[in-house]
Design a protein around this motif. Structure first.
Motif, PDB file in Angstrom:
ATOM      1  N   ASP A 166       0.870  -1.521  -0.015  1.00  0.00           N
ATOM      2  CA  ASP A 166       0.158   0.028  -0.006  1.00  0.00           C
ATOM      3  C   ASP A 166       0.757   1.096   0.025  1.00  0.00           C
ATOM      4  O   ASP A 166       0.681   2.192  -0.899  1.00  0.00           O
ATOM      5  CB  ASP A 166      -0.900   0.001   1.036  1.00  0.00           C
ATOM      6  N   ALA A 276     -13.374   5.467   1.749  1.00  0.00           N
ATOM      7  CA  ALA A 276     -12.984   4.388   0.618  1.00  0.00           C
ATOM      8  C   ALA A 276     -11.756   3.974   1.296  1.00  0.00           C
ATOM      9  O   ALA A 276     -11.640   2.575   1.149  1.00  0.00           O
ATOM     10  CB  ALA A 276     -12.448   5.320  -0.466  1.00  0.00           C
ATOM     11  N   TYR A 277     -10.969   4.612   1.979  1.00  0.00           N
ATOM     12  CA  TYR A 277      -9.547   3.866   2.475  1.00  0.00           C
ATOM     13  C   TYR A 277      -9.825   3.352   3.995  1.00  0.00           C
ATOM     14  O   TYR A 277     -10.223   4.263   5.004  1.00  0.00           O
ATOM     15  CB  TYR A 277      -8.547   5.091   2.571  1.00  0.00           C
ATOM     16  N   VAL A 295      -6.412  -1.963   0.578  1.00  0.00           N
ATOM     17  CA  VAL A 295      -6.001  -1.480  -0.833  1.00  0.00           C
ATOM     18  C   VAL A 295      -5.362  -2.796  -1.483  1.00  0.00           C
ATOM     19  O   VAL A 295      -4.389  -3.484  -1.020  1.00  0.00           O
ATOM     20  CB  VAL A 295      -4.850  -0.416  -0.661  1.00  0.00           C
ATOM     21  N   THR A 296      -5.620  -2.802  -2.715  1.00  0.00           N
ATOM     22  CA  THR A 296      -5.104  -3.976  -3.677  1.00  0.00           C
ATOM     23  C   THR A 296      -4.531  -2.772  -4.900  1.00  0.00           C
ATOM     24  O   THR A 296      -4.556  -1.750  -4.925  1.00  0.00           O
ATOM     25  CB  THR A 296      -6.112  -4.725  -4.225  1.00  0.00           C
ATOM     26  N   ASP A 298      -5.507  -2.787  -7.701  1.00  0.00           N
ATOM     27  CA  ASP A 298      -6.482  -2.217  -8.495  1.00  0.00           C
ATOM     28  C   ASP A 298      -7.022  -0.522  -7.911  1.00  0.00           C
ATOM     29  O   ASP A 298      -7.972   0.072  -8.573  1.00  0.00           O
ATOM     30  CB  ASP A 298      -7.696  -3.066  -9.041  1.00  0.00           C
ATOM     31  N   THR A 299      -6.926  -0.687  -6.624  1.00  0.00           N
ATOM     32  CA  THR A 299      -7.445   0.329  -5.945  1.00  0.00           C
ATOM     33  C   THR A 299      -6.374   1.158  -5.067  1.00  0.00           C
ATOM     34  O   THR A 299      -6.629   1.732  -4.197  1.00  0.00           O
ATOM     35  CB  THR A 299      -8.310  -0.135  -4.663  1.00  0.00           C
ATOM     36  N   ARG A 300      -5.029   1.283  -5.648  1.00  0.00           N
ATOM     37  CA  ARG A 300      -3.860   1.818  -5.052  1.00  0.00           C
ATOM     38  C   ARG A 300      -4.149   3.288  -4.809  1.00  0.00           C
ATOM     39  O   ARG A 300      -3.496   3.786  -3.831  1.00  0.00           O
ATOM     40  CB  ARG A 300      -2.942   1.615  -6.008  1.00  0.00           C
ATOM     41  N   ILE A 302      -6.839   4.980  -3.774  1.00  0.00           N
ATOM     42  CA  ILE A 302      -8.083   5.300  -3.078  1.00  0.00           C
ATOM     43  C   ILE A 302      -7.748   6.268  -1.674  1.00  0.00           C
ATOM     44  O   ILE A 302      -8.540   6.982  -1.493  1.00  0.00           O
ATOM     45  CB  ILE A 302      -9.036   4.091  -2.665  1.00  0.00           C
TER      46      ILE A 302
END
Length: 311
Positions: A166, A276-277, A295-296, A298-300, A302
């Motif tokens: 993350d 979101a986070y 967090v992944t 794809d959502t780095r 957010i």
């Protein structure tokens, strides 16, 4: 400072290399009790032991990264990150050596004679950075880690998987200079400059939030009015790893069941069920600030997007 002054760029430290950060080689920790720390990460974060030579343990972080836990000097009482390494592309040892010297970085070779080639350099604050090819721990992770740790796990495993880096929370004397260094050397990309920090993307490896003094500040580098020098805060004070599966209540319950602190962190964006986070901070046995988040890859962003000042 006005926003315009605070976020204005600085002159690049040197010309871009054109290199790309292709993989995380390792994160290196010094800890008073390295086996206790390793057992903690195995049980909590799902990491796997690759080797233990009596002085240090090497753990796989999924199939994408490695952590080295080294025995700290006797006078050291808590954990600290003393360096990290990345695999770079394109790689040619002679070319890399020449380019590093051209930028006055004084590369120190560190090759293992079995195909792994690398160089150590220092960033603007003297932090150890190792850059190399893919024939070290990156290659080793292609085979399963199956070593046995000579220490008991501290609690029942969570069965979480660590899926993403993350962020590093990276304190620097001059955050703009550090961003320039890593961007021009390793090809990292900045997202936005807040005037006190800048989040950068380390290719497909993860993210780093580089924080610190602003050289555009007229008072940068000057001692305060009382005449005492400001303490330098150059360190990676915490690391956040994305874990799966993520359910905020279940993660909190799992931490507390194991008598671990579960400090909520949503980046000041509200309730953990709505933000979101979503993340929690806890402490490792050697007192390192470990953060785990939803967090992944794809959502780095957010976290960055939710905390980005309105524009």
């Amino acid at each position: 400072m006005t926003k315009e002054v605070a976020t204005a760029p600085i002159r690049p430290l040197f010309a871009p290399t054109g290199w790309k950060t292709a993989a995380l080689e390792h994160i290196s920790f010094q800890v008073p009790d390295y086996r206790k720390e390793a057992a903690f990460y195995i049980a909590l974060m799902g990491w796997k032991l690759r080797s233990d030579d009596g002085r240090q343990a090497v753990l796989d972080i999924g199939n994408w990264g490695s952590a080295i836990f080294k025995a700290a000097p006797p006078e050291q009482t808590s954990a600290l990150v003393d360096g990290f390494g990345f695999a770079m592309e394109p790689w040619d040892a002679r070319t890399v050596d020449a380019e590093l010297r051209k930028r006055n970085l004084g590369p120190v070779p560190d090759h293992n004679g079995r195909g792994f080639e690398s160089f150590h350099v220092k960033d603007p604050d003297g932090f150890d950075l190792q850059i190399g090819n893919r024939n070290g721990l990156v290659k080793a992770r292609q085979t399963p880690a199956s070593a046995r740790l000579e220490a008991e796990l501290p609690f029942e495993p969570t069965n979480w998987q660590t899926v993403w880096l993350d962020h590093f929370s990276f304190g620097a004397t001059n955050y703009k200079a550090s961003v320039s260094f890593y961007s021009n050397l390793l090809g990292w990309k900045d997202t936005f400059d807040e005037g006190s920090q800048n989040e950068v993307l380390m290719g497909d490896v993860g993210d780093a939030i580089i924080r610190g003094g602003n050289p555009n500040d007229p008072n940068f580098g000057k001692p305060p009015a009382n005449g005492k020098a400001r303490p330098r805060n150059v360190r990676i004070d915490h690391i956040s790893f994305g874990i799966q599966p993520w359910d905020s209540d279940a993660v909190k319950e799992a931490l507390e069941k194991r008598s671990l602190r579960a400090q909520i962190d949503t980046g000041n964006t509200g309730d953990i069920h709505q933000a979101a986070y979503k993340s929690f901070h806890t402490r490792t046995p050697n007192q390192y600030n470990l953060q785990m988040s939803c967090v992944t890859r794809d959502t780095r962003l957010i976290g960055s997007s939710s905390m980005k000042p309105a524009q």
